[in-house]
Design an enzyme around this catalytic site. Structure first.
Site, PDB file in Angstrom:
ATOM      1  CG  HIS A 166      -1.682  -1.235   1.436  1.00 39.21           C
ATOM      2  ND1 HIS A 166      -2.943  -1.482   0.969  1.00 39.21           N
ATOM      3  CD2 HIS A 166      -1.293  -2.359   2.095  1.00 39.21           C
ATOM      4  CE1 HIS A 166      -3.330  -2.700   1.330  1.00 39.21           C
ATOM      5  NE2 HIS A 166      -2.338  -3.258   2.008  1.00 39.21           N
ATOM      6  CB  SER A 287      12.340  23.402 -13.373  1.00 38.61           C
ATOM      7  OG  SER A 287      11.508  24.541 -13.401  1.00 38.61           O
ATOM      8  CE  LYS A 293      10.742  19.882  -9.590  1.00 35.82           C
ATOM      9  NZ  LYS A 293       9.574  20.455 -10.259  1.00 35.82           N
ATOM     10  CD  GLU A 300       8.219  13.055 -14.825  1.00 35.84           C
ATOM     11  OE1 GLU A 300       7.206  13.743 -14.666  1.00 35.84           O
ATOM     12  OE2 GLU A 300       9.355  13.552 -14.932  1.00 35.84           O
TER      13      GLU A 300
END
Ligand code: ARG
Length: 468
Positions: A166, A287, A293, A300
């Site tokens: 979980h 970024s 970042k 992704e």
């Protein structure tokens, strides 16, 4: 009102015998598949050469014509590979582009090549040959990803991390053990492709349009020449079956799902709140607005591209559903889906292997995370079962109370005193502290397939033998 004039394309010289005019321009456009199926040129040429050789062996074609055809096809292959060949949409597809060029090169003998075959069995044959090679190539790419995982797993066979259920801290495991789970998944993916290959490797050629042919052909001979296991047994099935492609896309989708799970884990591990792995500049992007970042874009995108694989399977299923036998032009759409799936897998598998090799696991961050969530609570319960002969359900209950106690004191299980433990259950002795460390927890998980570091090291050794 005057009727709008239909724009016309040039007539197709290969089938236009009873046509007086060319098709509407839009008809030619929707009909043409050359932009997609030109990728089959090498398979188309190989299959044509095998077909011509068989026709000659059976006396259906003269030896001279067969020779001229083979030479012409070789010439075409080098023209295509040197960029000297012009594919045209008027000629619809790869088969007619090549045949038309063959006619330019060798004249009338070219027209004899299409004896005892049709584009229906031709395209299915080319496509199967192409997919067979693609599957063999995917085996190497999957092997490479497995190797990247195995190398990291070997280095980190004893690196502790929290295992999750979980996505909540569950029990300590090793990072190597976690990576090895993916080696197993990819192993099954390879099995699925291997199994699918058996059904891909049957030859439609010689089924002709749908019913077979009146010429005395030898399909076994052609099949052998092309490395097929056998000619397909039913001519209608041979030209209409696309389950080989569906099966491939189902296996590709399953693989994509596995890849997306690993990609998602990389995204999570890279999050500074976890910090389990660091990705170098090679596999992250910055970024344009937030200077701090480091985004795991490759992971992704690998995660996202799984959508294309599932999409391809879905598209082909919907295309095939309810199609009456035998061939229908619907099936022309099959190749785009399969080609895209293969291209997508090339990209994502290589990116995943790159990321796995690039990432630096942070053992300290993982160790810190082990402090959260009373991760050795199961070990405490198991100790009660083993050492105090408590039934597991009762042990679970007692441990729950001890966890509550520790929670109240905002400390870990091992930080409680013996007296505090005994206040929950007097049978507990000092020995309990020997099982509360994460090191002990993983060490003790030595059942077959478990996370004990010695087993993980062995699993890596075995997996190298099984998969590499
Ligand atoms: N380009 C076609 C395809 O990919 C080849 C088969 C055409 N057959 C036909 N009967 N029009 O499916």
């Amino acid at each position: 009102m005057t009727k709008k004039k239909t724009a016309r394309a040039k007539p197709n010289p290969l089938w236009g015998g009873h046509y007086s005019q060319g098709p509407a321009a839009i008809m030619a456009t929707i009909n043409a598949s050359i932009d997609i199926d030109r990728r089959l040129y090498a398979q188309d040429i190989a299959a044509s050469k095998a077909h011509a050789a068989m026709l000659a062996a059976k006396g259906i074609l003269s030896g001279r014509d067969a020779k001229a055809i083979a030479n012409g096809l070789d010439k075409i292959q080098s023209e295509i590979e040197n960029g000297a060949f012009t594919f045209t949409r008027e000629l619809e597809d790869v088969h007619m582009n090549i045949e038309s060029r063959l006619r330019d090169l060798i004249g009338d003998a070219a027209g004899r090549l299409h004896t005892a075959r049709s584009r229906n069995d031709q395209v299915a044959t080319d496509f199967r040959l192409w997919l067979r090679d693609a599957i063999d190539d995917l085996q190497f790419r999957l092997r490479d990803l497995q190797e990247a995982l195995l190398d990291q797993a070997e280095r980190h066979a004893a690196t502790l991390m929290p295992g999750f259920t979980h996505l909540q801290p569950a029990q300590p495991i090793t990072f190597g053990h976690h990576l090895m789970a993916y080696v197993e998944m990819l192993g099954r993916d390879r099995d699925r492709f291997r199994d699918c290959r058996k059904r891909v490797n049957e030859m439609p050629l010689g089924a002709a349009a749908l019913a077979g042919t009146s010429f005395p052909i030898d399909r076994t001979m052609t099949a052998k020449a092309l490395g097929f296991d056998r000619p397909m047994a039913n001519s209608l099935d041979a030209v209409s079956a696309r389950d080989f492609a569906l099966e491939f896309l189902a296996a590709a989708s399953t693989l994509g799902i596995h890849v997306s799970r690993l990609a998602e884990e990389i995204v999570i591990w890279c999050n500074p709140s976890f910090g389990f792995v660091k990705m170098s500049e090679a596999f992250t992007t910055g970024s344009s607005i937030m200077p701090q970042k480091r985004n795991p874009d490759a992971a992704e995108l690998a995660r996202a591209k799984t959508g294309r694989l599932l999409g391809a399977f879905n598209a082909l299923s919907v295309m095939m559903k309810g199609l009456p036998l035998a061939y229908a032009k619907d099936m022309q759409e099959d190749k785009e889906q399969v080609f895209d799936a293969v291209d997508t897998l090339h990209l994502t598998l290589a990116a995943m292997a790159g990321m796995i090799r690039d990432m630096t696991p942070d053992a300290e961050a993982m160790r810190r995370a082990l402090g959260e969530g009373f991760i050795t609570a199961t070990d405490l319960a198991d100790w009660l079962v083993r050492c105090c002969d408590v039934p597991f359900r009762d042990a679970h209950h007692i441990t729950g109370k001890i966890v509550r106690l520790a929670e109240g004191k905002t400390c870990g299980l091992a930080d409680l005193s013996l007296a505090e433990m005994q206040s929950v259950d007097p049978r507990i002795t000092r020995d309990v502290f020997s099982v509360l460390s994460p090191e002990n927890a993983v060490q003790s998980r030595a059942s077959f397939g478990g996370t004990a570091p010695a087993l993980v090291k062995k699993a890596v050794r075995d997996a190298r033998k099984r998969f590499l």
